[in-house]
Design a protein around this motif. Structure first.
Motif, PDB file in Angstrom:
ATOM      1  N   ALA A  84     -12.238  -2.259  -3.999  1.00  0.00           N
ATOM      2  CA  ALA A  84     -12.809  -0.934  -3.784  1.00  0.00           C
ATOM      3  C   ALA A  84     -11.745   0.155  -3.881  1.00  0.00           C
ATOM      4  CB  ALA A  84     -13.484  -0.872  -2.422  1.00  0.00           C
ATOM      5  N   ASP A  85     -12.184   1.332  -4.268  1.00  0.00           N
ATOM      6  CA  ASP A  85     -11.309   2.501  -4.329  1.00  0.00           C
ATOM      7  C   ASP A  85     -11.305   3.266  -3.016  1.00  0.00           C
ATOM      8  OD1 ASP A  85     -10.565   2.647  -7.323  1.00  0.00           O
ATOM      9  OD2 ASP A  85     -12.735   2.384  -7.353  1.00  0.00           O
ATOM     10  N   LEU A  86     -12.333   3.046  -2.206  1.00  0.00           N
ATOM     11  CA  LEU A  86     -12.460   3.802  -0.962  1.00  0.00           C
ATOM     12  C   LEU A  86     -13.305   3.008   0.023  1.00  0.00           C
ATOM     13  CD1 LEU A  86     -11.385   6.637  -0.181  1.00  0.00           C
ATOM     14  CD2 LEU A  86     -13.661   7.530  -0.668  1.00  0.00           C
ATOM     15  N   PHE A  87     -12.941   3.093   1.315  1.00  0.00           N
ATOM     16  CA  PHE A  87     -13.672   2.404   2.379  1.00  0.00           C
ATOM     17  C   PHE A  87     -13.940   3.415   3.491  1.00  0.00           C
ATOM     18  CE2 PHE A  87     -13.812   0.055   6.397  1.00  0.00           C
ATOM     19  CZ  PHE A  87     -14.679  -0.992   6.115  1.00  0.00           C
ATOM     20  N   ILE A  88     -15.226   3.619   3.813  1.00  0.00           N
ATOM     21  CA  ILE A  88     -15.595   4.557   4.868  1.00  0.00           C
ATOM     22  C   ILE A  88     -16.435   3.811   5.908  1.00  0.00           C
ATOM     23  CG2 ILE A  88     -16.878   6.655   5.438  1.00  0.00           C
ATOM     24  CD1 ILE A  88     -16.185   7.745   2.692  1.00  0.00           C
TER      25      ILE A  88
END
Length: 412
Positions: free
Chosen positions: A96-100
């Protein structure tokens, strides 16, 4: 002719590789905290797990609807329990490029607070941050093998959190920018009090290998905030604010955007800075030494460092040995064979026994900075690795050891 064919084949392969990379979708992982038999914080009219999921789905739907070039992955889309380490595995395996990660805050009965705050991984600089991290991390206690899975980490012990003080990894700056975007956009969209960007030791962020943040939407323990968080309007406004923050972040860091997008103009909001824009100057001007090289040997019990010290005499008063730092990479309930797959090819690991567990370490140096560099070099294989300290072969408080190292360094 043969060389020309080889050159043509190489160029074709390179072109396909570049084209494939260029066509890779931006991958966003949305993590709705808690779920199933893990309700999270419980309010008077709802539960944290429900609020988290509702806002996560609202946020995700906006991304799916408006960003066809973004792959959205949810750690859960229903009311099910997902172990903390599995949430991170989902993001890591998807590259993934981003984890929120989305959560809801709570305070003990009798205490009132309002507002939205966003966390990045780091040192718990105030007790309130530590309390939030302890509460969110306590979910691992539901997992039967948490002592082995999380390398002996105890979410209730303040000492376990010392590792987070030095976790300023390559994703920190981007994570902080993401958190700033969330604070600015979500607070404006949902008319929430801005409680700022903070740092704390969240395990779910530690286990991920991409820019990430954890959002505390508001306080379920405060009646008016709980009503807002449980309302359709509240869910919609918070989801929209997080979506706008995502688009702001992506516009700044993702150079492969294919959907026309222009960030809305906005006024700057003064949000506490967690990581400075420029890297601070190191305390020591000389170049830091490379990670220590440890002689290759089979996995054996830890040798006692005390055997390497001079024997005190009447003319030479006993001087305490300097702390020795080591990197703990693995915990097991049984002794491992040198070829065990969990060691991932390490041939120089040693272990010490504590609490009925075998705790494997690599490296050994009186220079803390050397072990810090060693940790950075093995993060790909052991993202959960952290530094421990020994004196005369006995484990000691790593905070005390670091303070002693710094004091001795200052004297030199």
């Amino acid at each position: 002719m043969k060389n020309r064919l080889l050159a043509f084949a190489w160029i074709t392969w390179a072109f396909v590789a570049v084209a494939s990379a260029a066509n890779k979708k931006f991958t966003l992982v949305i993590d709705a905290g808690h779920g199933g038999h893990d309700a999270g914080a419980i309010g008077a009219i709802t539960k944290e797990k429900i609020i988290n999921l509702n806002v996560a789905l609202a946020f995700g739907k906006l991304v799916e609807r408006n960003c066809p070039d973004v792959q959205v992955i949810y750690t859960r889309k229903t009311d099910v329990f997902v172990p903390l380490h599995v949430r991170a595995d989902i993001a890591n395996k998807a590259k993934a490029d981003l984890f929120i990660s989305i959560h809801t805050n709570s305070l003990p009965k009798g205490r009132i607070a309002r507002g939205l705050e966003t966390y990045t991984l780091g040192m718990h600089r105030v007790s309130d941050n530590l309390d939030v991290a302890k509460r969110e991390n306590s979910v691992i206690l539901i997992e039967t093998d948490y002592k082995q899975r999380y390398q002996g980490f105890d979410p209730r012990s303040a000492e376990s959190y010392i590792m987070f003080e030095f976790m300023q990894d390559r994703n920190m700056a981007q994570s902080v920018e993401l958190a700033k975007c969330v604070q600015r956009r979500a607070c404006a969209s949902a008319a929430r009090q801005n409680k700022g960007v903070k740092q704390a030791g969240f395990l779910v962020l530690r286990e991920t290998s991409m820019p990430s943040c954890l959002i505390e939407l508001g306080f379920i323990s405060t009646p008016d905030e709980e009503c807002f968080l449980d309302s359709n309007a509240g869910v919609e406004q918070l989801g929209k604010g997080i979506y706008q923050a995502f688009m702001d972040y992506r516009g700044q860091y993702d150079k492969k955007i294919t959907v026309p997008y222009k960030a809305e103009t906005h006024q700057e909001v003064n949000i506490p800075t967690v990581v400075p824009k420029k890297e601070p100057k190191p305390e020591v001007k000389k170049q830091e030494p490379e990670a220590p090289k440890v002689p290759e040997s089979p996995v054996t019990p830890e040798p006692s460092e005390s055997s390497e010290q001079p024997v005190p005499t009447e003319q030479q008063p006993a001087v305490p040995c300097a702390p020795v730092f080591k990197l703990q990479v693995l915990t097991s309930n049984k002794q491992l064979e040198p070829t065990d797959a969990r060691l991932k090819g390490l041939t120089d690991a040693t272990y010490y026994e504590e609490g009925g567990l075998y705790k494997y370490t690599i490296g050994a140096s009186e220079n803390y900075r050397e072990l810090y560099q060693l940790r950075k070099s093995v993060l790909d294989k052991f993202p959960q690795a952290f530094i421990v300290a020994f004196r005369d072969g006995q484990k000691m408080d790593v905070r005390e050891a670091i303070q002693e190292f710094k004091a001795n360094e200052t004297k030199k």
